[in-house]
Design a protein around this motif. Sequence first.
Motif, PDB file in Angstrom:
ATOM      1  N   LEU A 158       0.828  -1.209   0.000  1.00  0.00           N
ATOM      2  CA  LEU A 158       0.000   0.000   0.000  1.00  0.00           C
ATOM      3  C   LEU A 158       0.865   1.263   0.000  1.00  0.00           C
ATOM      4  O   LEU A 158       0.506   2.269  -0.624  1.00  0.00           O
ATOM      5  N   VAL A 159       1.982   1.219   0.694  1.00  0.00           N
ATOM      6  CA  VAL A 159       2.911   2.341   0.654  1.00  0.00           C
ATOM      7  C   VAL A 159       3.355   2.606  -0.781  1.00  0.00           C
ATOM      8  O   VAL A 159       3.449   3.758  -1.229  1.00  0.00           O
ATOM      9  N   MET A 160       3.616   1.549  -1.518  1.00  0.00           N
ATOM     10  CA  MET A 160       4.111   1.676  -2.883  1.00  0.00           C
ATOM     11  C   MET A 160       3.014   2.082  -3.865  1.00  0.00           C
ATOM     12  O   MET A 160       3.282   2.806  -4.832  1.00  0.00           O
ATOM     13  N   LYS A 161       1.773   1.667  -3.624  1.00  0.00           N
ATOM     14  CA  LYS A 161       0.733   1.805  -4.635  1.00  0.00           C
ATOM     15  C   LYS A 161      -0.288   2.905  -4.354  1.00  0.00           C
ATOM     16  O   LYS A 161      -1.117   3.198  -5.239  1.00  0.00           O
ATOM     17  N   THR A 162      -0.280   3.516  -3.166  1.00  0.00           N
ATOM     18  CA  THR A 162      -1.324   4.481  -2.836  1.00  0.00           C
ATOM     19  C   THR A 162      -0.717   5.840  -2.479  1.00  0.00           C
ATOM     20  O   THR A 162       0.499   5.996  -2.382  1.00  0.00           O
ATOM     21  N   GLU A 163      -1.616   6.807  -2.249  1.00  0.00           N
ATOM     22  CA  GLU A 163      -1.206   8.171  -1.934  1.00  0.00           C
ATOM     23  C   GLU A 163      -2.030   8.700  -0.770  1.00  0.00           C
ATOM     24  O   GLU A 163      -3.011   8.094  -0.343  1.00  0.00           O
ATOM     25  N   GLY A 164      -1.618   9.858  -0.260  1.00  0.00           N
ATOM     26  CA  GLY A 164      -2.414  10.589   0.717  1.00  0.00           C
ATOM     27  C   GLY A 164      -2.519   9.905   2.062  1.00  0.00           C
ATOM     28  O   GLY A 164      -1.578   9.258   2.544  1.00  0.00           O
ATOM     29  N   THR A 165      -3.691  10.031   2.679  1.00  0.00           N
ATOM     30  CA  THR A 165      -3.891   9.495   4.033  1.00  0.00           C
ATOM     31  C   THR A 165      -3.795   7.976   4.070  1.00  0.00           C
ATOM     32  O   THR A 165      -3.364   7.406   5.073  1.00  0.00           O
TER      33      THR A 165
ATOM     34  N   VAL B 121       2.079  -3.245 -17.004  1.00  0.00           N
ATOM     35  CA  VAL B 121       0.945  -2.490 -17.543  1.00  0.00           C
ATOM     36  C   VAL B 121       0.226  -1.724 -16.435  1.00  0.00           C
ATOM     37  O   VAL B 121      -0.182  -0.564 -16.619  1.00  0.00           O
ATOM     38  N   PHE B 122       0.085  -2.342 -15.272  1.00  0.00           N
ATOM     39  CA  PHE B 122      -0.660  -1.715 -14.178  1.00  0.00           C
ATOM     40  C   PHE B 122       0.273  -1.136 -13.112  1.00  0.00           C
ATOM     41  O   PHE B 122      -0.072  -1.087 -11.937  1.00  0.00           O
ATOM     42  N   ARG B 123       1.439  -0.687 -13.525  1.00  0.00           N
ATOM     43  CA  ARG B 123       2.390  -0.084 -12.595  1.00  0.00           C
ATOM     44  C   ARG B 123       1.893   1.297 -12.148  1.00  0.00           C
ATOM     45  O   ARG B 123       0.983   1.867 -12.745  1.00  0.00           O
ATOM     46  N   GLY B 124       2.545   1.823 -11.128  1.00  0.00           N
ATOM     47  CA  GLY B 124       2.225   3.178 -10.673  1.00  0.00           C
ATOM     48  C   GLY B 124       1.193   3.203  -9.560  1.00  0.00           C
ATOM     49  O   GLY B 124       0.713   2.179  -9.090  1.00  0.00           O
TER      50      GLY B 124
ATOM     51  N   PRO C 146       8.853 -19.970 -18.097  1.00  0.00           N
ATOM     52  CA  PRO C 146       9.142 -18.683 -18.755  1.00  0.00           C
ATOM     53  C   PRO C 146       7.888 -17.977 -19.262  1.00  0.00           C
ATOM     54  O   PRO C 146       7.793 -16.745 -19.189  1.00  0.00           O
ATOM     55  N   LEU C 147       6.911 -18.749 -19.782  1.00  0.00           N
ATOM     56  CA  LEU C 147       5.669 -18.129 -20.243  1.00  0.00           C
ATOM     57  C   LEU C 147       4.913 -17.473 -19.103  1.00  0.00           C
ATOM     58  O   LEU C 147       4.431 -16.340 -19.218  1.00  0.00           O
ATOM     59  N   ILE C 148       4.808 -18.169 -17.977  1.00  0.00           N
ATOM     60  CA  ILE C 148       4.094 -17.625 -16.825  1.00  0.00           C
ATOM     61  C   ILE C 148       4.799 -16.382 -16.296  1.00  0.00           C
ATOM     62  O   ILE C 148       4.165 -15.361 -15.994  1.00  0.00           O
ATOM     63  N   LEU C 149       6.134 -16.458 -16.203  1.00  0.00           N
ATOM     64  CA  LEU C 149       6.890 -15.300 -15.741  1.00  0.00           C
ATOM     65  C   LEU C 149       6.723 -14.124 -16.697  1.00  0.00           C
ATOM     66  O   LEU C 149       6.611 -12.965 -16.273  1.00  0.00           O
ATOM     67  N   GLY C 150       6.675 -14.421 -17.993  1.00  0.00           N
ATOM     68  CA  GLY C 150       6.544 -13.361 -18.983  1.00  0.00           C
ATOM     69  C   GLY C 150       5.226 -12.629 -18.893  1.00  0.00           C
ATOM     70  O   GLY C 150       5.192 -11.392 -18.830  1.00  0.00           O
ATOM     71  N   TYR C 151       4.109 -13.367 -18.876  1.00  0.00           N
ATOM     72  CA  TYR C 151       2.826 -12.664 -18.832  1.00  0.00           C
ATOM     73  C   TYR C 151       2.589 -12.019 -17.479  1.00  0.00           C
ATOM     74  O   TYR C 151       1.908 -10.994 -17.377  1.00  0.00           O
ATOM     75  N   THR C 152       3.157 -12.592 -16.416  1.00  0.00           N
ATOM     76  CA  THR C 152       3.020 -11.967 -15.095  1.00  0.00           C
ATOM     77  C   THR C 152       3.773 -10.642 -15.051  1.00  0.00           C
ATOM     78  O   THR C 152       3.252  -9.631 -14.564  1.00  0.00           O
ATOM     79  N   ALA C 153       5.008 -10.650 -15.558  1.00  0.00           N
ATOM     80  CA  ALA C 153       5.788  -9.409 -15.587  1.00  0.00           C
ATOM     81  C   ALA C 153       5.100  -8.351 -16.433  1.00  0.00           C
ATOM     82  O   ALA C 153       5.069  -7.156 -16.073  1.00  0.00           O
ATOM     83  N   TRP C 154       4.505  -8.766 -17.545  1.00  0.00           N
ATOM     84  CA  TRP C 154       3.803  -7.815 -18.415  1.00  0.00           C
ATOM     85  C   TRP C 154       2.594  -7.207 -17.702  1.00  0.00           C
ATOM     86  O   TRP C 154       2.338  -6.000 -17.793  1.00  0.00           O
ATOM     87  N   ALA C 155       1.849  -8.038 -16.972  1.00  0.00           N
ATOM     88  CA  ALA C 155       0.675  -7.538 -16.244  1.00  0.00           C
ATOM     89  C   ALA C 155       1.084  -6.506 -15.195  1.00  0.00           C
ATOM     90  O   ALA C 155       0.449  -5.449 -15.063  1.00  0.00           O
ATOM     91  N   TYR C 156       2.140  -6.796 -14.451  1.00  0.00           N
ATOM     92  CA  TYR C 156       2.588  -5.840 -13.435  1.00  0.00           C
ATOM     93  C   TYR C 156       3.103  -4.554 -14.084  1.00  0.00           C
ATOM     94  O   TYR C 156       2.940  -3.462 -13.526  1.00  0.00           O
TER      95      TYR C 156
END
Length: 336
Positions: free
Chosen positions: A180-187, A324-327, A312-322
């Motif tokens: 939550l520290v990494m993904k959220t803001e404010g209070t 895409v939804f970074r920040g 490798p396939l699982i690692l690849g699509y997992t890394a891509w998902a993270y």
Amino acid sequence: MSLAIDLATIWALIIAFAVFVYVVMDGFDLGLGILFPLFPAKADRDVIMNSVAPVWDGNETWLVLGGGGVMAAFPLAYAVLLPALYTPMIAMLIALVFRGVAFEFRWRARGERNPWDLAFAGGSWLAALAQGIALGAILQGVNVEARQYAGGWWDWLTPFSILTGVSIVIGYAMLGATWLVMKTEGTLRDRAYRLSWLLLIAMLGAIVTVSLATPLLHVQYTQRWFAWPNIIFTAPVPIAVAAVTVLLLRALTNKYDYQPFFLSLALFALSYAGLGISMYPFIVPQSITIWQAAAPPNSQIFLLVGVSVLIPLILGYTAWAYWVFRGKVRPESGYH
């Protein structure tokens, strides 16, 4: 014989990797549910859910890989351990089902008091506790006679398994708070910082307590950690734990966004390494080694071909998902 030994070691590493990745990826997910009751406002809960909604349903892939890998590559260990852990495993699976349903159904419910929030939080608590209890039950050993489980229905329930269960709950909550520290803001982020401080203290207490209790279970654990010259190779683990703790305290003091989460993962990795040091080469502690439990070499080679493609396939699509939804996740935006 050497081929069988090498294959058994390779499969032990694959399964250890799969289980660790599950702990890393589903740990903070479960931790969010554990912390859910501490964030009663619907707006905060929506942000918490949206922070993990795009990626949560891929986490159990690694749990399936780890469990299926044990069944396929080490069938004897699977046949012995599963009867010993029926109760915590069934509880974990039921809890994960409730969590999965709650992820989707809570968005359909109306009103400030959402009954699916209870399913999400309760399922997270139960799943984390069951996983920790199962870990403790394996570590303390099971009763094996004639290559079969010879214990009772409640042998898994001991003070040590309860200790490891509570420790896993605390550790997952720590991962959830730093996520939550990494993904959220404010209070919401500020409250997550405060929780991270408290949970770090609790997590360090749990690590120390379990580390002190584990060598008392079997003399082999004591010799592995403290006998000469083994101590030369095991001493770096607690030293590294202390170093990571200092860095984590510094990151929380300076209110960094990303470092607390990844340093918390480092604490988990070091604890996991300590578990491996204690157990190796046994897959059923003090009873069955990885070589005794291994499937025939032909079966392991056949499975290894598939796993070498799938991982490798699982690692690849997992890394891509993270990626895409970074920040940061904001109240006005979300996955749902």
